[in-house]
Scaffold this active site. Structure first.
Site, short mmCIF file in Angstrom:
data_model
loop_
_atom_site.label_atom_id
_atom_site.label_comp_id
_atom_site.label_asym_id
_atom_site.label_seq_id
_atom_site.Cartn_x
_atom_site.Cartn_y
_atom_site.Cartn_z
N ARG A 113 0.86 -0.59 -0.17
CA ARG A 113 -0.11 -0.08 0.23
C ARG A 113 0.94 1.31 -0.41
NH1 ARG A 113 -3.18 -2.69 3.38
NH2 ARG A 113 -5.01 -3.85 2.11
N LYS A 135 2.29 11.75 -12.12
CA LYS A 135 2.50 10.32 -12.68
C LYS A 135 3.00 9.46 -12.98
CE LYS A 135 -0.42 13.19 -16.25
NZ LYS A 135 -1.09 13.72 -17.22
N GLU A 177 10.71 18.38 -25.76
CA GLU A 177 9.90 19.09 -24.30
C GLU A 177 10.03 20.45 -23.22
OE1 GLU A 177 7.03 17.09 -23.64
OE2 GLU A 177 6.88 14.87 -24.46
N LYS A 215 6.48 23.87 -15.62
CA LYS A 215 5.59 23.00 -15.27
C LYS A 215 5.57 22.39 -14.62
CE LYS A 215 4.71 17.87 -16.33
NZ LYS A 215 5.30 16.08 -16.54
N GLU A 225 -5.47 17.67 -14.29
CA GLU A 225 -5.59 17.51 -15.60
C GLU A 225 -7.01 18.00 -15.89
OE1 GLU A 225 -3.46 15.52 -17.80
OE2 GLU A 225 -3.52 15.99 -19.55
N ARG A 229 -3.60 22.29 -17.70
CA ARG A 229 -2.43 21.41 -17.85
C ARG A 229 -2.47 21.18 -19.02
NH1 ARG A 229 -0.93 17.18 -13.38
NH2 ARG A 229 0.92 15.84 -14.19
N ASN A 233 -0.26 19.44 -23.80
CA ASN A 233 -0.34 18.60 -24.83
C ASN A 233 -0.60 19.00 -25.82
OD1 ASN A 233 -1.51 16.11 -23.77
ND2 ASN A 233 -3.22 16.89 -22.85
N HIS A 236 0.76 17.12 -28.75
CA HIS A 236 0.55 15.78 -28.74
C HIS A 236 -0.54 15.31 -29.47
CE1 HIS A 236 3.87 17.37 -26.00
NE2 HIS A 236 4.48 15.47 -25.07
N HIS A 240 1.15 12.72 -31.47
CA HIS A 240 1.19 10.56 -30.57
C HIS A 240 1.08 10.14 -31.96
CE1 HIS A 240 0.59 11.50 -26.51
NE2 HIS A 240 1.72 11.07 -26.20
N HIS A 255 9.62 9.93 -29.14
CA HIS A 255 8.51 10.43 -28.24
C HIS A 255 8.76 11.82 -29.18
CE1 HIS A 255 5.52 12.27 -26.41
NE2 HIS A 255 6.24 12.48 -25.47
N1 LIG Z 1 5.57 10.42 -15.83
C1 LIG Z 1 4.85 11.43 -16.68
O1 LIG Z 1 5.05 12.62 -16.17
C2 LIG Z 1 5.81 11.32 -17.91
C3 LIG Z 1 6.14 12.35 -18.71
C4 LIG Z 1 6.67 11.99 -19.97
C5 LIG Z 1 7.50 10.77 -20.25
N2 LIG Z 1 6.80 9.92 -19.29
C6 LIG Z 1 6.83 8.76 -19.38
O2 LIG Z 1 8.61 8.95 -19.66
C7 LIG Z 1 8.54 7.29 -20.86
C8 LIG Z 1 10.30 7.93 -21.65
O3 LIG Z 1 10.80 8.81 -21.24
P1 LIG Z 1 12.66 8.07 -21.05
O4 LIG Z 1 12.57 9.13 -22.93
O5 LIG Z 1 13.21 8.95 -20.65
O6 LIG Z 1 13.14 6.94 -21.87
P2 LIG Z 1 13.38 5.70 -21.15
O7 LIG Z 1 13.51 5.47 -20.24
O8 LIG Z 1 13.47 4.01 -21.75
O9 LIG Z 1 15.23 6.28 -21.11
C9 LIG Z 1 15.41 6.27 -22.91
C10 LIG Z 1 16.97 5.49 -23.37
O10 LIG Z 1 17.69 5.92 -22.75
C11 LIG Z 1 18.85 4.53 -21.56
N3 LIG Z 1 19.04 6.22 -20.92
C12 LIG Z 1 19.06 6.24 -19.99
N4 LIG Z 1 19.75 7.45 -19.02
C13 LIG Z 1 20.86 6.95 -19.53
C14 LIG Z 1 22.57 8.14 -20.06
N5 LIG Z 1 22.36 8.16 -18.30
N6 LIG Z 1 22.50 7.34 -20.32
C15 LIG Z 1 22.99 6.19 -21.38
N7 LIG Z 1 21.92 5.82 -21.64
C16 LIG Z 1 20.84 6.10 -20.79
C17 LIG Z 1 17.85 4.61 -21.23
O11 LIG Z 1 18.26 2.91 -20.84
C18 LIG Z 1 16.47 4.16 -22.39
O12 LIG Z 1 17.64 2.73 -23.37
C19 LIG Z 1 7.65 6.83 -21.78
O13 LIG Z 1 7.44 6.02 -21.04
C20 LIG Z 1 7.06 7.50 -21.00
O14 LIG Z 1 5.03 7.79 -21.50
C21 LIG Z 1 5.99 9.73 -18.23
ZN LIG Z 2 5.57 14.69 -24.61
#
Ligand SMILES: NC(=O)c1ccc[n+]([C@@H]2O[C@H](COP(=O)([O-])OP(=O)(O)OC[C@H]3O[C@@H](n4cnc5c(N)ncnc54)[C@H](O)[C@@H]3O)[C@@H](O)[C@H]2O)c1
Ligand SMILES: [Zn+2]
Length: 354
Positions: A113, A135, A177, A215, A225, A229, A233, A236, A240, A255
């Protein structure tokens, strides 16, 4: 060292030596587990350990990539948390990009929990986007982020040193972003960012801080949202659709790369619907083209894009709703656009050097 204080936690920006080390020592966690993927295990874990001096911890390592952000991987994580004997007084430290942060946070928020977790984001995207807003979640039945919760971390530690090992495309993806934050909320920052001729930025921290403030301001006004908020988007809705479609192709887009195309199309829509001057649309297009290069949009893909846009979360009563900008630095949410307008925006994108 900069600290951004949010209502329930703080984001510490700067060298982990000055932030995370003391913070961790000052807390009496019964046990600490660190969640990494195979890349952050190699590139980021040694940096974290060297800077914080952390010694007693359990390591949970998973495969890298969005395709592993699912319930099977959660089971693997929960199983190890149980095996290590973590309890509600333990801590999970998520060391990685948005996948690690979203999934690790979700696992911690639901384990017994809820136990504490901290985010140490290591991609530009997760530093400017995923570390604020609470999130958490995973993908389910091919729908992104369809299972999850809102839960704040105990703290966030952002150290731009991690970006040194991040592949260029990943860096550029996160930069989209950052550009978006400026376009929807800060015209002055947009002017600053477009001075960057490439992404060989010696010090990302001031840019990250600026982006996070934007942000944070938006999320604080509308945590769940319901209104403004949705400004986040921008780019997006079309982005998307392009991302989803490209995912199935031989040349998937990251992305942020898809969002860059989406921001061009939606700037054009901002012109059509709100009167954003065409010279602003052209300036946005020119800069994005310069950084992101050309991505060929095919007219034959339009039906697929429309089908994907029909599923957008923001839609109401079958209408596709957009978050647009006018003027630069100001967002307008819930703008309904019809198919002819959207098609014109895609045409603009297709013929504007992409
Ligand atoms: N919670 C939120 O508000 C929010 C906002 C935006 C995106 N997201 C989520 O985030 C995800 C995308 O995040 P991301 O782009 O960071 O992807 P990711 O976590 O897959 O990282 C991208 C790649 O970079 C590698 N990597 C990470 N840090 C590294 C470093 N310092 N050196 C070398 N390699 C490294 C990872 O292993 C991966 O292969 C999606 O799932 C998306 O839904 C969430
Ligand atoms: Zn985005």
């Amino acid at each position: 060292m900069n600290t951004l204080t949010l209502p329930s936690y703080a984001i510490h920006l700067g060298d982990l030596r000055e932030s995370a080390g003391d913070w961790l020592r000052g807390r009496n966690y019964s046990k600490i587990a660190i969640l990494v993927d195979e890349n952050t295990a190699q590139h980021c874990l040694p940096v974290l350990l060297e800077k914080t001096g952390l010694e007693n911890f359990h390591l949970i390592k998973i495969a890298a990539g969005e395709q592993h952000k699912n319930i099977e991987t959660c089971q693997l994580i929960w199983r190890q948390m149980l095996a290590f004997g973590l309890d509600r007084r333990s801590l999970l430290l998520n060391l990685g990009g948005g996948v690690i942060g979203d999934m690790g946070g979700f696992c911690a928020a639901t384990f017994k929990r809820g136990m504490d977790f901290v985010q140490a984001p290591t991609t530009l995207l997760s530093q400017v986007d995923a570390s604020v807003g609470g999130k958490l979640g995973i993908d389910f039945m091919q729908v992104k982020n369809s299972i999850g919760v809102f839960q704040d971390p105990a703290a966030v530690f952002i150290d731009a040193d991690f970006l040194k090992t991040l592949p260029y495309r990943e860096l550029r993806s996160g930069f989209a972003e950052m550009l978006k934050h400026a376009l929807i909320a800060d015209a002055g920052q947009w002017q600053n960012l477009i001075q960057l001729e490439n992404l060989a930025v010696p010090d990302w921290l001031p840019f990250i801080l600026h982006s996070l403030r934007i942000k944070q301001g938006i999320v604080e006004t509308d945590p769940f949202e319901r209104g403004i908020r949705k400004a986040l988007n921008f780019g997006h809705t079309i982005g998307h659709a392009i991302e989803g479609h490209a995912l199935e192709s031989e040349h998937p887009l990251l992305h942020g790369e898809a969002i860059a195309v989406g921001m061009i199309a939606e700037s054009y829509l901002s012109h059509r619907k709100l009167g954003l001057p065409m010279r602003d649309v052209e300036a946005i297009t020119a800069y994005l083209n310069r950084i992101y290069g050309t991505f060929q949009i095919e007219k034959s893909n339009y039906p697929a894009y429309f089908a994907l846009m029909q599923q957008d979360k923001k839609n109401e009563n079958g209408q596709i709703l957009f978050s647009l900008i006018h003027p630069i630095g100001n967002a307008v949410v819930n703008v309904a656009c019809n198919n002819e307008e959207i098609e014109a925006a895609l045409d603009y994108c297709r013929t504007s050097g992409r």
